[in-house]
Scaffold this motif. Structure first.
Motif, PDB file in Angstrom:
ATOM      1  N   TYR A   1       7.071  -8.632  12.348  1.00  0.00           N
ATOM      2  CA  TYR A   1       6.497  -7.545  13.023  1.00  0.00           C
ATOM      3  C   TYR A   1       5.197  -7.221  13.788  1.00  0.00           C
ATOM      4  O   TYR A   1       4.884  -6.502  14.505  1.00  0.00           O
ATOM      5  CB  TYR A   1       7.742  -6.270  13.992  1.00  0.00           C
ATOM      6  N   TRP A   2       4.655  -7.732  12.652  1.00  0.00           N
ATOM      7  CA  TRP A   2       3.081  -7.246  12.862  1.00  0.00           C
ATOM      8  C   TRP A   2       2.408  -8.230  14.108  1.00  0.00           C
ATOM      9  O   TRP A   2       2.695  -8.882  14.372  1.00  0.00           O
ATOM     10  CB  TRP A   2       2.203  -7.548  10.933  1.00  0.00           C
TER      11      TRP A   2
ATOM     12  N   GLY B   1       1.341  -5.195  18.389  1.00  0.00           N
ATOM     13  CA  GLY B   1       1.945  -3.565  19.072  1.00  0.00           C
ATOM     14  C   GLY B   1       2.452  -3.334  18.812  1.00  0.00           C
ATOM     15  O   GLY B   1       2.539  -2.156  19.544  1.00  0.00           O
TER      16      GLY B   1
ATOM     17  N   MET C   1       4.347  -0.980  16.656  1.00  0.00           N
ATOM     18  CA  MET C   1       3.572   0.789  15.741  1.00  0.00           C
ATOM     19  C   MET C   1       2.955   0.971  17.166  1.00  0.00           C
ATOM     20  O   MET C   1       3.326   2.408  17.510  1.00  0.00           O
ATOM     21  CB  MET C   1       3.032   0.563  14.820  1.00  0.00           C
ATOM     22  N   SER C   2       2.004   0.340  17.786  1.00  0.00           N
ATOM     23  CA  SER C   2       0.787   1.298  18.926  1.00  0.00           C
ATOM     24  C   SER C   2       1.563   1.651  20.239  1.00  0.00           C
ATOM     25  O   SER C   2       1.717   2.981  20.715  1.00  0.00           O
ATOM     26  CB  SER C   2       0.127  -0.005  19.499  1.00  0.00           C
TER      27      SER C   2
ATOM     28  N   MET D   1      -2.454   9.725   5.376  1.00  0.00           N
ATOM     29  CA  MET D   1      -2.639   9.387   4.326  1.00  0.00           C
ATOM     30  C   MET D   1      -2.419   7.793   3.937  1.00  0.00           C
ATOM     31  O   MET D   1      -1.159   7.397   4.189  1.00  0.00           O
ATOM     32  CB  MET D   1      -2.056  10.294   2.425  1.00  0.00           C
ATOM     33  N   VAL D   2      -3.659   7.708   4.057  1.00  0.00           N
ATOM     34  CA  VAL D   2      -3.481   6.029   3.951  1.00  0.00           C
ATOM     35  C   VAL D   2      -4.333   5.876   2.746  1.00  0.00           C
ATOM     36  O   VAL D   2      -5.438   5.463   2.406  1.00  0.00           O
ATOM     37  CB  VAL D   2      -4.413   5.093   4.769  1.00  0.00           C
TER      38      VAL D   2
ATOM     39  N   ARG E   1      -4.141  -2.483   8.843  1.00  0.00           N
ATOM     40  CA  ARG E   1      -4.036  -2.530   9.679  1.00  0.00           C
ATOM     41  C   ARG E   1      -3.170  -0.696   9.931  1.00  0.00           C
ATOM     42  O   ARG E   1      -4.029  -0.432  11.157  1.00  0.00           O
ATOM     43  CB  ARG E   1      -2.485  -3.260   8.907  1.00  0.00           C
ATOM     44  N   SER E   2      -2.954  -0.406   8.431  1.00  0.00           N
ATOM     45  CA  SER E   2      -2.330   1.344   8.981  1.00  0.00           C
ATOM     46  C   SER E   2      -4.121   2.230   9.175  1.00  0.00           C
ATOM     47  O   SER E   2      -3.834   2.942  10.124  1.00  0.00           O
ATOM     48  CB  SER E   2      -1.929   1.657   7.744  1.00  0.00           C
TER      49      SER E   2
ATOM     50  N   PHE F   1       0.862  -1.090   0.290  1.00  0.00           N
ATOM     51  CA  PHE F   1      -0.105  -0.124  -0.096  1.00  0.00           C
ATOM     52  C   PHE F   1       0.733   0.802  -0.127  1.00  0.00           C
ATOM     53  O   PHE F   1       0.121   2.106   0.147  1.00  0.00           O
ATOM     54  CB  PHE F   1      -1.158  -0.160   0.711  1.00  0.00           C
TER      55      PHE F   1
ATOM     56  N   ARG G   1      -6.688   0.799  11.516  1.00  0.00           N
ATOM     57  CA  ARG G   1      -6.401   0.417  13.006  1.00  0.00           C
ATOM     58  C   ARG G   1      -5.798   0.730  14.160  1.00  0.00           C
ATOM     59  O   ARG G   1      -6.663   1.255  14.563  1.00  0.00           O
ATOM     60  CB  ARG G   1      -6.903  -1.119  12.797  1.00  0.00           C
TER      61      ARG G   1
ATOM     62  N   ARG H   1      -7.420   3.129  16.637  1.00  0.00           N
ATOM     63  CA  ARG H   1      -6.455   3.387  18.054  1.00  0.00           C
ATOM     64  C   ARG H   1      -5.450   4.315  18.624  1.00  0.00           C
ATOM     65  O   ARG H   1      -5.751   4.811  19.926  1.00  0.00           O
ATOM     66  CB  ARG H   1      -6.011   2.023  18.266  1.00  0.00           C
TER      67      ARG H   1
HETATM   68  C1  LIG Z   1       0.728  -0.370   9.441  1.00  0.00           C
HETATM   69  C2  LIG Z   1       1.739  -1.551  10.414  1.00  0.00           C
HETATM   70  C3  LIG Z   1       3.053  -0.978  11.261  1.00  0.00           C
HETATM   71  C4  LIG Z   1       0.293  -1.958  11.311  1.00  0.00           C
HETATM   72  O1  LIG Z   1       1.130  -2.737  11.700  1.00  0.00           O
HETATM   73  P1  LIG Z   1       0.214  -3.992  12.805  1.00  0.00           P
HETATM   74  O2  LIG Z   1       1.497  -4.973  13.075  1.00  0.00           O
HETATM   75  O3  LIG Z   1      -1.105  -4.354  12.946  1.00  0.00           O
HETATM   76  O4  LIG Z   1       0.456  -2.223  14.144  1.00  0.00           O
HETATM   77  P2  LIG Z   1       0.383  -1.790  14.989  1.00  0.00           P
HETATM   78  O5  LIG Z   1       1.686  -2.554  16.237  1.00  0.00           O
HETATM   79  O6  LIG Z   1      -0.545  -1.323  16.347  1.00  0.00           O
HETATM   80  O7  LIG Z   1      -0.290  -3.806  15.645  1.00  0.00           O
HETATM   81  C5  LIG Z   1      -1.202  -4.356  16.213  1.00  0.00           C
HETATM   82  C6  LIG Z   1      -2.040  -5.821  16.272  1.00  0.00           C
HETATM   83  O8  LIG Z   1      -0.810  -5.655  17.081  1.00  0.00           O
HETATM   84  C7  LIG Z   1      -1.652  -6.824  18.735  1.00  0.00           C
HETATM   85  N1  LIG Z   1      -1.222  -6.300  19.631  1.00  0.00           N
HETATM   86  C8  LIG Z   1      -0.970  -7.481  20.051  1.00  0.00           C
HETATM   87  N2  LIG Z   1      -0.310  -6.466  21.348  1.00  0.00           N
HETATM   88  C9  LIG Z   1      -0.502  -5.347  21.253  1.00  0.00           C
HETATM   89  C10 LIG Z   1      -0.567  -4.265  22.101  1.00  0.00           C
HETATM   90  N3  LIG Z   1      -0.376  -4.510  23.587  1.00  0.00           N
HETATM   91  N4  LIG Z   1      -0.759  -3.370  21.366  1.00  0.00           N
HETATM   92  C11 LIG Z   1      -1.808  -3.065  20.795  1.00  0.00           C
HETATM   93  N5  LIG Z   1      -1.753  -3.879  20.207  1.00  0.00           N
HETATM   94  C12 LIG Z   1      -1.228  -5.687  20.260  1.00  0.00           C
HETATM   95  C13 LIG Z   1      -3.484  -6.165  18.552  1.00  0.00           C
HETATM   96  O9  LIG Z   1      -4.361  -7.011  18.144  1.00  0.00           O
HETATM   97  C14 LIG Z   1      -3.300  -6.296  16.436  1.00  0.00           C
HETATM   98  O10 LIG Z   1      -3.357  -7.054  15.825  1.00  0.00           O
HETATM   99  P3  LIG Z   1      -4.496  -7.220  15.302  1.00  0.00           P
HETATM  100  O11 LIG Z   1      -4.056  -6.595  13.667  1.00  0.00           O
HETATM  101  O12 LIG Z   1      -3.967  -9.021  14.407  1.00  0.00           O
HETATM  102  O13 LIG Z   1      -6.233  -7.299  15.729  1.00  0.00           O
HETATM  103  C15 LIG Z   1       2.344  -2.648   9.228  1.00  0.00           C
HETATM  104  O14 LIG Z   1       0.896  -3.308   8.898  1.00  0.00           O
HETATM  105  C16 LIG Z   1       2.743  -2.284   8.625  1.00  0.00           C
HETATM  106  O15 LIG Z   1       4.295  -2.126   8.193  1.00  0.00           O
HETATM  107  N6  LIG Z   1       2.047  -2.611   6.864  1.00  0.00           N
HETATM  108  C17 LIG Z   1       3.635  -1.930   5.910  1.00  0.00           C
HETATM  109  C18 LIG Z   1       4.118  -0.795   5.690  1.00  0.00           C
HETATM  110  C19 LIG Z   1       2.533   0.161   5.575  1.00  0.00           C
HETATM  111  O16 LIG Z   1       1.554   0.103   4.929  1.00  0.00           O
HETATM  112  N7  LIG Z   1       2.440   1.283   6.121  1.00  0.00           N
HETATM  113  C20 LIG Z   1       1.504   2.350   6.431  1.00  0.00           C
HETATM  114  C21 LIG Z   1       1.561   3.496   5.255  1.00  0.00           C
HETATM  115  S1  LIG Z   1       0.161   4.894   5.343  1.00  0.00           S
END
Ligand SMILES: CC(C)(COP(=O)(O)OP(=O)(O)OC[C@H]1O[C@@H](n2cnc3c(N)ncnc32)[C@H](O)[C@@H]1OP(=O)(O)O)[C@@H](O)C(=O)NCCC(=O)NCCS
Length: 181
Positions: A108-109, A112, A114-115, A137-138, A144-145, A40, A147, A151
């Protein structure tokens, strides 16, 4: 006045954020040659080291001009680059806003990571840089982004039709925003 960005490091809980540097090119190649990671994003999967070096040059030039900043993410004490995060643009003349951007290696997805990091990046934007508005901008479909942003108090403000053009076609972009408290 904001501090010079090129040398701004940040500790984000157990993670250390250091501005992308030339030596990060091999790790960045590994991160961005994964088609799932860049699905994306506005880049094709990287094919060689030059692609990674070009991204680093882009990041460094932007930081030197105080127009943006991209950090490499590592767990503190570990040499492994696991992703990047930062500000793709900073508007400090006709607004006080920054566009955040982030990515993680797929391993690492869903944990949590990135959260955990994002609140520190947001605090850097609002407090250190004095921004009033953060935006992202998504690409439509990047759930995932979406959500992640929701959050952290970002609101979906709209969908910009054919706002971007890359990989040979136009893409709608979702605009997310969050204002300073
Ligand atoms: C966007 C991106 C960083 C999100 O990663 P992610 O792992 O989903 O995000 P987080 O780090 O917030 O993790 C949230 C997930 O971890 C889980 N989780 C586990 N422990 C957690 C904690 N302590 N706190 C929050 N979430 C937790 C959540 O349930 C969630 O999982 P789910 O989506 O299966 O419900 C990742 O998908 C990515 O790198 N994508 C490719 C690059 C991209 O598209 N970038 C964005 C451009 S706009």
């Amino acid at each position: 006045m904001i501090p010079p960005l090129a040398d701004q490091t940040l500790t984000a809980g157990p993670y250390s954020l250091i501005p992308l540097a030339r030596g990060d090119a091999p790790d960045l190649l590994v991160l961005f040659r994964d088609p799932t990671v860049v699905e994306f994003m506005d880049i094709e999967p990287l094919a060689n080291l030059k692609g990674a070096k070009d991204i680093i040059l882009w990041a460094q030039e932007m930081a030197e001009r105080n127009r943006g900043l991209r950090w490499a993410i590592r767990r503190s004490g570990s040499p492994t680059l696991i992703g990047t995060v930062g500000f793709n643009t900073l508007e400090l003349d006709r607004g006080f806003r920054g566009e955040i951007a982030y990515d993680l290696a797929q391993a690492y997805w869903g944990q949590g990571v990135m959260s955990e990091i994002l609140p520190y990046v947001m605090a850097f934007g609002f407090e250190t840089l004095g921004l009033h508005r953060l935006e992202a901008m998504v690409t439509v479909g990047n759930l995932r982004s979406c959500r992640l942003l929701e959050r952290h108090g970002f609101t979906l403000e709209g969908q910009l039709k054919d706002h971007a053009f890359w990989k040979g076609r136009f893409w709608d972009q979702l605009v997310y925003g969050r204002l300073a408290d």
